[in-house]
Design an enzyme around this catalytic site. Structure first.
Site, PDB file in Angstrom:
ATOM      1  N   ARG A 120     129.160 -36.781   1.355  1.00 35.04           N
ATOM      2  CA  ARG A 120     129.250 -36.216  -0.003  1.00 35.04           C
ATOM      3  C   ARG A 120     128.449 -34.920   0.012  1.00 35.04           C
ATOM      4  NH1 ARG A 120     128.620 -38.981  -5.862  1.00 35.04           N
ATOM      5  NH2 ARG A 120     130.729 -39.542  -5.240  1.00 35.04           N
ATOM      6  N   HIS A 147     138.024 -35.323  -4.274  1.00 34.64           N
ATOM      7  CA  HIS A 147     137.411 -36.663  -4.288  1.00 34.64           C
ATOM      8  C   HIS A 147     138.517 -37.673  -3.946  1.00 34.64           C
ATOM      9  CE1 HIS A 147     134.519 -39.641  -4.969  1.00 34.64           C
ATOM     10  NE2 HIS A 147     134.337 -39.581  -6.264  1.00 34.64           N
ATOM     11  N   GLN A 150     138.289 -41.600  -4.553  1.00 33.60           N
ATOM     12  CA  GLN A 150     138.361 -41.995  -5.969  1.00 33.60           C
ATOM     13  C   GLN A 150     139.821 -42.087  -6.425  1.00 33.60           C
ATOM     14  OE1 GLN A 150     135.629 -42.650  -8.252  1.00 33.60           O
ATOM     15  NE2 GLN A 150     137.395 -43.564  -9.239  1.00 33.60           N
ATOM     16  N   ASP A 239     137.117 -36.614 -16.896  1.00 36.08           N
ATOM     17  CA  ASP A 239     135.914 -36.608 -16.048  1.00 36.08           C
ATOM     18  C   ASP A 239     134.845 -35.828 -16.803  1.00 36.08           C
ATOM     19  OD1 ASP A 239     134.195 -36.771 -13.859  1.00 36.08           O
ATOM     20  OD2 ASP A 239     135.288 -35.325 -12.628  1.00 36.08           O
ATOM     21  N   CYS A 279     136.430 -41.675 -13.591  1.00 37.15           N
ATOM     22  CA  CYS A 279     135.820 -42.026 -12.301  1.00 37.15           C
ATOM     23  C   CYS A 279     134.377 -42.494 -12.458  1.00 37.15           C
ATOM     24  CB  CYS A 279     135.909 -40.850 -11.332  1.00 37.15           C
ATOM     25  SG  CYS A 279     134.993 -39.391 -11.826  1.00 37.15           S
ATOM     26  N   ARG A 307     137.140 -48.984  -5.670  1.00 32.87           N
ATOM     27  CA  ARG A 307     136.652 -48.057  -4.643  1.00 32.87           C
ATOM     28  C   ARG A 307     136.368 -48.820  -3.353  1.00 32.87           C
ATOM     29  NH1 ARG A 307     134.013 -43.299  -5.933  1.00 32.87           N
ATOM     30  NH2 ARG A 307     133.818 -43.091  -3.674  1.00 32.87           N
TER      31      ARG A 307
HETATM   32  N1  NVA Z   1     133.601 -34.324 -10.965  1.00 34.17           N
HETATM   33  C1  NVA Z   1     132.414 -35.140 -10.836  1.00 34.17           C
HETATM   34  C2  NVA Z   1     132.768 -36.466 -10.261  1.00 34.17           C
HETATM   35  C3  NVA Z   1     131.606 -37.413 -10.118  1.00 34.17           C
HETATM   36  C4  NVA Z   1     131.975 -38.685  -9.437  1.00 34.17           C
HETATM   37  C5  NVA Z   1     131.399 -34.414  -9.968  1.00 34.17           C
HETATM   38  O1  NVA Z   1     131.804 -33.784  -8.996  1.00 34.17           O
HETATM   39  O2  NVA Z   1     130.206 -34.467 -10.286  1.00 34.17           O
HETATM   40  N1   CP Z   2     132.875 -41.989  -9.141  1.00 33.81           N
HETATM   41  C1   CP Z   2     131.909 -41.754  -8.250  1.00 33.81           C
HETATM   42  O1   CP Z   2     132.128 -41.194  -7.178  1.00 33.81           O
HETATM   43  O2   CP Z   2     130.696 -42.233  -8.616  1.00 33.81           O
HETATM   44  P1   CP Z   2     129.300 -41.929  -7.928  1.00 33.81           P
HETATM   45  O3   CP Z   2     128.968 -40.489  -8.182  1.00 33.81           O
HETATM   46  O4   CP Z   2     128.342 -42.860  -8.616  1.00 33.81           O
HETATM   47  O5   CP Z   2     129.405 -42.210  -6.463  1.00 33.81           O
END
Ligand code: NVA
Ligand code: CP
Length: 324
Positions: A120, A147, A150, A239, A279, A307
Site C-alpha cells: 500500500r 484499489h 477492494q 468513497d 469501501c 476482502r
Molecule cells: N480512496 C480512499 C480509499 C480508502 C480505503 C483512499 O485512498 O484513502
Molecule cells: N477499504 C480499505 O482498504 O480499508 P483500509 O484502509 O482500512 O485498509
C-alpha cells in the site's frame, strides 16, 4: 561460497513461468477474474464450515504499508494464516524503506525471502518499480491510482447478493479517485456500466483509469448531477471526499463535494433492489448519510469481510494458478 557447490540454485530456473502481479484490475483477464471470484466463493464456503484449506503452508506474505489501514491489513494477514502461510508486516517507519533504501534494492531483497508481496503506497509508479525488480508476485493493496482488491471484493459481494454483475449499472458518486478508476477498469473487463458523477475539478482521469483497456460508452458515462447518475442504478457506491495523501485539500474538498453525499433520495432514484457499497472507512454526514450506510440496502460489512475471501483466492492463484 559458490552455491553450485551446495547444489542450491541462486537464480530463478530457466523456463520458469513469468511472475504475475496484480497492480491494477486489468492485470488479470476476464477469465482469470471470473475464476478468482468463483474460487473465492469456494474458499469462503470452506472457511465458513470450518474446513481447513491450506495450500500455502511454508509460504510467506510480506505486507508493506506506507499508508494507514485496518481492513487491508486484517484481511491479508488473517487470510494468509488461514491458507497455512505466514505474514511479515513492514511500514516505512520501521524498515529501511523509510531511510531511502532504493525501492529496487528492497524489492530484490524482500522477494528473495517472501513468496508474495502486498504493498500500500502512494504513486502507482512506486509499486510498478517494486514489481519490476521482484521475483515474486506483487499485489496492490491501494495506491493513489487504484484499489483492485477492494473492487474484487465489491463485485464478489454484488454477485453474492444479486447474481451476475454483467449488464448491470453501478453509480459512482464522489471523487474521481483510486476507487473510481478501478470501477472503470472492472466495468470494461466484466461487461457492466459505471455512471460517474464527480464535482467539477475532481473528474476521473480517463487515461489513468482505463490503462490498457478500451473504455466505451457502454461501460462508462458521466453525469454532472449525482441524482442522474443514480437513476435506475443496480448499485450505488461512494468513497471518502479526501483520500489518504490529499489531507491538505480537506477543507476545500468539503465545499466542492457538499452535494455529492449519498442520501435516501439518491437511493430512491436507483432501482428498488439497488445495493449501497462503501469501501470504508466512512464519514457519516459527509459522503454518505447515516440512513443510507446503516440502512437496509447497505452491504458494507459483507463488502469488508469479502476482502479476505477474494484475496485468499487471489494469493492462491498468483502462486499456484488455476486449481480444478
Ligand atoms: N480512496 C480512499 C480509499 C480508502 C480505503 C483512499 O485512498 O484513502
Ligand atoms: N477499504 C480499505 O482498504 O480499508 P483500509 O484502509 O482500512 O485498509
Amino acid at each position: 561460497m559458490n552455491p553450485a557447490n551446495l547444489g542450491i540454485p541462486s537464480t530463478i530456473p530457466q523456463g520458469a513461468p513469468p511472475v504475475r502481479h496484480y497492480l491494477q484490475f486489468s492485470d488479470l483477464s476476464t477469465d482469470e477474474t471470473r475464476y478468482i471470484l468463483a474460487r473465492a466463493a469456494f474458499i469462503k464456503a470452506k472457511f465458513k464450515t470450518f474446513t481447513r484449506h491450506q495450500p500455502l503452508v511454508d509460504r510467506t506474505l510480506a505486507m508493506i504499508f506506507e499508508k494507514a489501514s485496518t481492513r487491508t491489513r486484517v484481511s491479508f494477514e488473517a487470510g494468509m494464516y488461514q491458507l497455512g502461510g505466514s505474514v511479515v508486516h513492514l511500514t516505512t517507519g520501521d524498515s529501511q524503506l523509510g531511510r531511502a533504501e532504493p525501492i529496487e534494492d528492497s524489492a530484490r531483497v524482500i522477494s528473495r525471502m517472501a513468496d508474495l508481496v502486498m504493498i500500500r503506497t502512494f504513486e502507482q509508479t512506486k509499486i510498478e518499480r517494486f514489481a519490476e525488480y521482484s521475483r515474486v508476485p506483487v499485489i496492490n493493496g491501494l495506491t493513489n491510482e487504484f484499489h483492485p482488491c477492494q473492487i474484487l471484493a465489491d463485485i464478489f459481494t454484488y454477485i453474492e447478493h444479486r447474481g451476475p454483475i454483467q449488464g448491470k449499472t453501478v453509480a459512482w458518486v464522489g471523487d474521481g479517485n483510486n476507487m473510481a478508476n478501478t470501477w472503470l477498469q472492472a466495468a470494461a473487463l466484466l461487461g457492466f456500466k459505471v455512471n460517474v458523477s464527480t464535482p467539477r475539478g475532481y473528474e476521473v482521469d480517463e487515461e489513468i483509469a482505463t490503462g490498457p483497456l478500451e473504455i466505451s460508452a457502454s461501460s462508462y458515462e458521466t453525469y454532472s448531477d449525482p441524482m442522474d447518475a443514480c437513476r435506475d442504478a443496480d448499485l450505488v457506491t461512494t468513497d471518502v471526499w479526501t483520500s489518504m495523501g490529499f489531507e491538505a485539500e480537506n477543507e476545500i474538498r468539503k465545499q466542492a463535494f457538499a452535494t455529492w453525499r449519498v442520501n435516501t433520495d439518491m437511493m430512491a432514484a436507483a432501482k428498488p433492489d439497488a445495493l449501497f457499497m462503501h469501501c470504508l472507512p466512512a464519514h457519516r454526514g459527509e459522503e454518505v448519510d447515516a440512513d443510507v450506510i446503516d440502512g437496509p440496502q447497505s452491504v458494507v460489512w459483507d463488502e469488508a469481510e469479502n476482502r479476505m475471501h477474494v484475496q485468499k483466492a487471489l494469493m492462491e492463484y498468483l502462486l499456484l494458478g488455476k486449481i480444478d
